[in-house]
Enzyme design. Structure first.
Site, mmCIF file in Angstrom:
data_model
loop_
_atom_site.group_PDB
_atom_site.id
_atom_site.type_symbol
_atom_site.label_atom_id
_atom_site.label_comp_id
_atom_site.label_asym_id
_atom_site.label_seq_id
_atom_site.Cartn_x
_atom_site.Cartn_y
_atom_site.Cartn_z
ATOM 1 N N HIS A 40 0.520 -1.146 -0.118
ATOM 2 C CA HIS A 40 -0.038 -0.316 0.248
ATOM 3 C C HIS A 40 0.705 1.463 0.207
ATOM 4 C CE1 HIS A 40 -4.049 1.854 -0.039
ATOM 5 N NE2 HIS A 40 -4.319 1.335 0.894
ATOM 6 N N ASP A 86 -2.584 2.180 -4.503
ATOM 7 C CA ASP A 86 -2.990 2.180 -4.222
ATOM 8 C C ASP A 86 -4.400 1.042 -4.335
ATOM 9 O OD1 ASP A 86 -2.568 4.064 -3.178
ATOM 10 O OD2 ASP A 86 -2.864 5.435 -5.134
#
Length: 424
Positions: free
Chosen positions: A396, A400
């Site tokens: 992450h 995204d």
């Protein structure tokens, strides 16, 4: 009486030390010339050390899990001849690498492939010439005693060298037959304390580092693979002398076709330098289970291979990993990893990323369920369809959620309309 010091020889370019992963002797044991002393593990291979002399072991370098420097005394043997404590390493025979274990990669779910298993490959034990039941079985007293303790009939074991059965052949027999229901006769299993060493320790360290450094998130989508499965069956029905296709080459083709739209997924993140490298070529890691632990052989330039070439490369790499013959360069340099439990299935997986990559994809089991489908006249009907969940875990920090979801949706479109693979 004399003393022979067996020093750990240079067992590979750039190797300064090796880890003791197994002792085959202890202080007080009698060892024959060419008898097994220890198994030593480097970052590149597990190497079997054999004694150049006969005698009694009077000292050993340490315990399993200890690290020994190249040139240090590994075993001291009392011999019948004159003392030779200053014998140089060159007098010791070159060690034999029995298993390659380069850069094991921490992936918790696998493709279904001891010393040393994606595509299904016949066990290495099957590739050897069978020992005729009437032939005399050649084996050392130590091998015979071990086989007797395990309840193994040596006539059932296939030798690896000139008809002589060694400890490694017993290891292979056990590795193959334990999955076929083999159990030592009359032995009940008790509690075990297993030291985490060798490849298992490296896997544990890499997995812990991946989870510690990478904030994972996972995304799962259901895909209708009915049309893709039908295409696979048509290919196999007309394959001629080509290898039989599994679903994996088709899925890899779909992934490679989709990745150019999502370059952030085919990447590696150097978090210390703060640099993300996005790769044009897809060097696809293929998580594989082996008796020695998880390995990730790499399909180089997967985007340039056709279905048959992918099938051949999958089979070749899976077998090499299981047999311990994979080269170091075949076990490193992946830019994205695929991990699948194949027929073992599972509704969904949340695989651990192969650091420093930023994503890992996990196809799951195909199941048949009734679904509503359009009938072409504005209505719907119920049909039996083949469904598969596709999982993806991402880093992450650089990927995204929108990117991961968009990639899987694009993959879903190609899976459910595979004719689009021919559009270009």
């Amino acid at each position: 009486m004399g003393t022979y010091i067996f020093r750990l020889p240079d067992i590979g370019e750039g190797i300064a030390e090796a880890e003791i992963v197994a002792w085959h002797v202890q202080v007080g044991d009698l060892v024959e010339e060419d008898g097994r002393l220890a198994d030593m593990m480097t970052d590149k291979a597990t190497v079997e050390m054999e004694s150049p002399v006969s005698g009694r072991v009077i000292s050993v370098a340490g315990e399993v899990g200890d690290v020994v420097a190249i040139g240090s005394a590994l075993v001291v043997i009392e011999t019948e001849g004159e003392a030779n404590a200053d014998v140089e390493d060159a007098q010791s025979p070159a060690p034999v690498a029995v298993e390659v274990a380069a850069q094991p990669v921490p992936v918790p779910t696998l493709t279904p492939t001891p010393k040393p298993e994606t595509a299904r490959v016949e066990p290495v034990q099957e590739s050897r010439a069978a020992v005729p039941q009437h032939a005399k079985v050649l084996a050392s007293p130590a091998v015979r005693q071990r086989a007797k303790d395990l309840g193994i009939d040596l006539a059932e074991v296939r030798p690896s060298e000139e008809g002589r059965i060694r400890h490694a052949d017993l290891d292979q027999f056990l590795a193959y037959n334990v999955q076929g229901g083999y159990r030592s006769a009359g032995v009940e299993r008790g509690d075990e304390i297993i030291k985490v060493i060798g490849m298992r320790r490296r896997i544990a360290e890499n997995m812990a580092a991946s989870k510690r450094h990478i904030p994972h998130f996972s995304y799962v989508e259901e895909c209708d693979v009915t049309a893709l499965e039908a295409m696979r069956e048509q290919f196999n029905a007309n394959r001629g002398d080509k290898p039989k296709l599994t679903m994996l080459p088709l899925l890899i083709t779909v992934f490679c076709r989709t990745l150019p739209q999502f370059p952030m997924l085919n990447a590696r993140y150097d978090d210390e330098a703060g640099v993300v490298t996005r790769y044009g070529a897809v060097h696809l890691g293929m998580a594989a289970q082996t008796p020695a632990g998880l390995m990730v052989p790499v399909i180089r330039n997967a985007q340039s291979l056709n279905l048959w070439q992918l099938a051949q490369e999958i089979a070749r790499l899976a077998q090499a990993a299981r047999e311990g013959t994979a080269k170091s360069e075949e076990l490193s340099g992946s830019t994205l990893t695929v991990t699948s439990l194949g027929p073992l299935g599972g509704v969904a997986t949340t695989p651990v990323i192969n650091r420093p990559e930023v994503a890992i994809i996990g196809p799951n089991r195909i199941v048949e369920r009734p679904m509503f489908v359009k009938d072409g006249m504005g209505g719907e009907r119920i049909e039996k369809r083949k469904l598969m969940n596709i999982s993806i875990s991402c880093d992450h920090r650089v990927v995204d959620g929108w990117d991961a979801a968009s990639f899987i949706q694009a993959v879903k479109k190609l899976i459910e309309s595979p004719v689009l693979l021919l559009a270009d």
